[in-house]
Write an enzyme that holds these catalytic residues in place. Structure first.
Site, mmCIF file in Angstrom:
data_model
loop_
_atom_site.group_PDB
_atom_site.id
_atom_site.type_symbol
_atom_site.label_atom_id
_atom_site.label_comp_id
_atom_site.label_asym_id
_atom_site.label_seq_id
_atom_site.Cartn_x
_atom_site.Cartn_y
_atom_site.Cartn_z
ATOM 1 N N SER A 108 42.686 -2.901 18.205
ATOM 2 C CA SER A 108 42.556 -1.661 18.969
ATOM 3 C C SER A 108 41.070 -1.291 19.112
ATOM 4 C CB SER A 108 43.386 -0.562 18.294
ATOM 5 O OG SER A 108 43.549 0.544 19.144
ATOM 6 N N ASP A 246 52.708 -2.629 24.618
ATOM 7 C CA ASP A 246 51.470 -2.089 24.039
ATOM 8 C C ASP A 246 50.845 -1.022 24.936
ATOM 9 O OD1 ASP A 246 49.078 -1.886 22.495
ATOM 10 O OD2 ASP A 246 49.136 -4.039 22.095
ATOM 11 N N HIS A 273 51.993 -1.664 19.830
ATOM 12 C CA HIS A 273 50.584 -1.734 19.426
ATOM 13 C C HIS A 273 50.371 -2.349 18.040
ATOM 14 C CE1 HIS A 273 46.478 -0.644 20.254
ATOM 15 N NE2 HIS A 273 46.367 0.196 19.242
#
Length: 298
Positions: A108, A246, A273
């Site tokens: 991320s 995601d 995610h």
């Protein structure tokens, strides 16, 4: 292989620009998996506890609470919250722990940091693993608008009205964010303990300054960040992973792959995610295979 919570073999204090940053080391050896967690502002628990099990494959695994997170110092000066300073911090930790060349895994926000780090310190890396991330923030913002749009026009209009008048703490707005989080951040009915520990200790100082008030509204100093034009400079082997659902979408992942010289992309069909928690049986073999093929790179 399956994630499990384990005590680190070492908990190391690193001095970074007069502040204290805490690093965690598991296992030993020359092949180091160096983890950069998401956020910004998240304690590293969720990425540390999902990857420390790589010691079973003979890797040394190192994570750290970035400045402003977890057990590290939490200064309040917003001038500290820049991607350039975090690149320098990452390099300070790598050198302080004498890690040598590492396999760098960024998840991320950690992926944005990982891209910036790879462009700044390519000599420090054996390989790069970009998980649930993006290299082009304006493109990501357009993808988030598409995900928000799936809530329907009335909900989108409601969200935009609250964002415009600064009332995003309103329960109806927060309800929409909660729904998006369960669709696109973690699709498990009950989020794992390391995820809850990280989320419940989120420092919104770095997060608000760099990203924005939530996962689906980008207003911070990274909102125009775009490294796609520079990705061709990364000559390392790169593994890109993404969940089918995601928030940092498969389209974001494909955009990176198309501009990297040596990249492979894996989409996990039942994940959003956090595939290492949502779909571990599919996730770990992909990571172990990639690391194994790049283990002895010089």
């Amino acid at each position: 292989m399956m994630w499990r919570e384990m005590e680190p073999d070492e908990r190391i204090e690193v001095a970074v620009d007069g502040y204290k940053v805490i690093a965690y080391s598991f296992g030993s050896g020359d092949d180091v998996l160096f983890l950069l967690n998401g956020g910004p502002g998240l304690p590293c628990d969720y990425v540390r506890d999902s990857h420390s099990c790589l010691v079973d494959e003979g890797y040394r695994v190192v994570a750290f609470d970035q400045l402003g997170c977890g057990a590290s110092d939490r200064p309040t000066d917003p001038a500290l919250w820049t991607i350039e300073r975090y690149v320098a911090e990452t390099e300070t930790v790598r050198q302080a722990l004498r890690l040598g060349r590492v396999h760098l895994l960024g998840q991320s926000w950690g992926g944005w940091l990982g891209i910036e780090y790879a462009l700044t310190h390519p000599e420090a890396l054996k390989s790069l693993i970009l998980e649930n991330t993006a290299a082009d923030m304006p493109h990501l913002v357009s993808e988030l608008a598409r995900l928000r749009g799936a809530l329907g026009p009335e909900t989108v209009a409601m969200m935009q009205a609250h964002e415009a008048d600064g009332s995003i703490d309103h329960p109806e707005y927060q309800a929409a964010i909660t729904l998006l989080n369960y669709r696109h951040v973690c699709r498990l009915a009950h989020w794992p303990a390391p995820v809850l520990r990280s989320v419940n200790d989120w420092n919104m100082g770095p997060y608000g300054t760099m990203q924005g008030p939530n996962e689906f509204l980008y207003t911070g100093n990274l909102k125009d960040w775009n490294r796609v034009p520079d990705l061709h400079r990364i000559e390392l082997p790169v593994l890109i992973t993404v969940g089918r659902h995601d928030e940092l979408t498969p389209a974001c992942a494909m955009r990176m792959k198309l501009h990297l010289k040596d990249a492979e992309l894996h989409v996990f069909p039942n994940s959003s995610h956090l595939p290492f928690f949502e779909e571990p049986a599919a996730y770990y073999p992909v990571l172990v295979d990639f690391l194994g093929r790049n283990r002895n790179r010089r």
